[in-house]
Motif scaffolding. Sequence first.
Motif, PDB file in Angstrom:
ATOM      1  N   ALA A  85      83.183  70.346  26.745  1.00 55.67           N
ATOM      2  CA  ALA A  85      81.967  69.974  27.473  1.00 55.67           C
ATOM      3  C   ALA A  85      81.594  68.525  27.202  1.00 55.67           C
ATOM      4  N   GLY A  86      82.624  67.657  27.158  1.00 54.53           N
ATOM      5  CA  GLY A  86      82.368  66.228  27.161  1.00 54.53           C
ATOM      6  C   GLY A  86      82.108  65.774  28.592  1.00 54.53           C
ATOM      7  N   PRO A  87      82.102  64.470  28.845  1.00 58.70           N
ATOM      8  CA  PRO A  87      81.839  63.992  30.206  1.00 58.70           C
ATOM      9  C   PRO A  87      82.800  64.562  31.246  1.00 58.70           C
ATOM     10  N   ILE A  88      84.102  64.632  30.926  1.00 60.31           N
ATOM     11  CA  ILE A  88      85.064  65.148  31.890  1.00 60.31           C
ATOM     12  C   ILE A  88      84.810  66.629  32.154  1.00 60.31           C
ATOM     13  N   VAL A 103      83.482  76.217  27.973  1.00 58.72           N
ATOM     14  CA  VAL A 103      83.596  76.526  26.548  1.00 58.72           C
ATOM     15  C   VAL A 103      83.595  75.227  25.751  1.00 58.72           C
ATOM     16  N   ASP A 104      82.802  75.194  24.692  1.00 59.18           N
ATOM     17  CA  ASP A 104      82.801  74.072  23.748  1.00 59.18           C
ATOM     18  C   ASP A 104      82.386  74.615  22.388  1.00 59.18           C
ATOM     19  N   GLY A 154      71.863  72.593  21.872  1.00 60.49           N
ATOM     20  CA  GLY A 154      71.687  71.169  22.166  1.00 60.49           C
ATOM     21  C   GLY A 154      71.920  70.838  23.621  1.00 60.49           C
ATOM     22  N   ARG A 155      72.241  69.584  23.862  1.00 65.43           N
ATOM     23  CA  ARG A 155      72.305  69.058  25.224  1.00 65.43           C
ATOM     24  C   ARG A 155      73.417  69.700  26.057  1.00 65.43           C
ATOM     25  N   LYS A 156      74.607  69.879  25.469  1.00 65.23           N
ATOM     26  CA  LYS A 156      75.734  70.381  26.264  1.00 65.23           C
ATOM     27  C   LYS A 156      75.463  71.766  26.848  1.00 65.23           C
ATOM     28  N   PRO A 157      75.057  72.750  26.042  1.00 67.30           N
ATOM     29  CA  PRO A 157      74.742  74.049  26.645  1.00 67.30           C
ATOM     30  C   PRO A 157      73.646  73.950  27.698  1.00 67.30           C
ATOM     31  N   ASP A 158      72.653  73.103  27.454  1.00 62.72           N
ATOM     32  CA  ASP A 158      71.559  72.959  28.414  1.00 62.72           C
ATOM     33  C   ASP A 158      72.066  72.387  29.744  1.00 62.72           C
ATOM     34  N   LEU A 159      72.952  71.375  29.669  1.00 64.18           N
ATOM     35  CA  LEU A 159      73.484  70.784  30.889  1.00 64.18           C
ATOM     36  C   LEU A 159      74.295  71.803  31.684  1.00 64.18           C
ATOM     37  N   VAL A 160      75.054  72.633  30.996  1.00 60.43           N
ATOM     38  CA  VAL A 160      75.863  73.649  31.678  1.00 60.43           C
ATOM     39  C   VAL A 160      74.974  74.687  32.355  1.00 60.43           C
ATOM     40  N   THR A 161      74.007  75.215  31.624  1.00 60.58           N
ATOM     41  CA  THR A 161      73.161  76.269  32.198  1.00 60.58           C
ATOM     42  C   THR A 161      72.275  75.728  33.313  1.00 60.58           C
ATOM     43  N   THR A 162      71.852  74.468  33.204  1.00 61.71           N
ATOM     44  CA  THR A 162      71.054  73.861  34.277  1.00 61.71           C
ATOM     45  C   THR A 162      71.844  73.816  35.576  1.00 61.71           C
TER      46      THR A 162
END
Length: 340
Positions: free
Chosen positions: A180-183, A201-202, A207-215
Amino acid sequence: MRAAEVVPGRPEASRVVDRPDPDRPGELLVEGLLVGMCGTDVEIIRDGFGVLPPGRDAIVPFHESLGRVISSPTPEFAPGDLVAGVVRRPDPEPCAACAVDAWDFCRNGKYTERGIKELDGYGMQRWTVPPKFAVKLDPTLGDAGVLTEPASVVAKAWARASAAAERSHLPVRSVLITGAGPIGLLAALLGVQRGLEVHVVDRVTDGRKPDLVTTLGATYYSDLAKVTADVDVAVECTGVAPLIWECARRASVTVLAGIAGEHDPVPLDPSVFDGIVMGNRTVVGTVNAGLPDYRAAAEALSEASRPWLHGLITRRLPLDRFTDALAKEEDDVKVVVDLT
């Protein structure tokens, strides 16, 4: 103007220098706004990856660009337009791929790349670019336009996955993305835009990564074993061998977008290999991007939520402190350098 300069493999030699404004008739003159730091830049500065311009002892880094046109030799671009610069240039011979502008598939390795191989990058306050190698961006993107280059890599990954799926008569309904980096996050964005069920998967648990995915409306996992859904396509963005094998085991089409680097060998489970053969599965690699991919990336970014895109930019550094971007901080996604 001011510009970053680096000596590959000697981070202590990194510096900001004064240089004359570029003057190349027939090219766009662009005010550099932002550049993005990625793993390739780190490998150049720290580890000595990349090739210096001929006769030079340093190179201007950065290949992820965002700029504003100052002047243009063609009506296709106008002063004030937001643009991103293409990274790769075709080889001079040219090979069969470069001859048809598919330089991302260069067959002889004689291509050049801005900020990476023999050409100065975009880490300067003024840069020029031939109109053919500039991509006009939606003016409402603002700073998120710096995501164009990584988004182009993802657009190419999806193009390769779609071509393989079509050849296999595979209806694509779901995708697994590892990393779940930029790519990886941009791959998830394009998957959601295609109406797919997206699983990301990460390792991080919050933090930010799970939030960005669920958003996005996608599903986030911190453990691959918890992904029980069937997936048609996998986009592997980490280069971690066990994840590569697991993607190839699960998906009919796997696109490898991560670099493994130097690691101890990992045995391949024969059942994975047998599954690839018996299932007519496809595993392809992808790197860099061509003009169609840049244009697809620009369109995808234009259609995306602006708050979500800006959420990918987690740290912003001034040009004088560009080397601070080498050190990854907790919750970093995309670190950018402000050239202004």
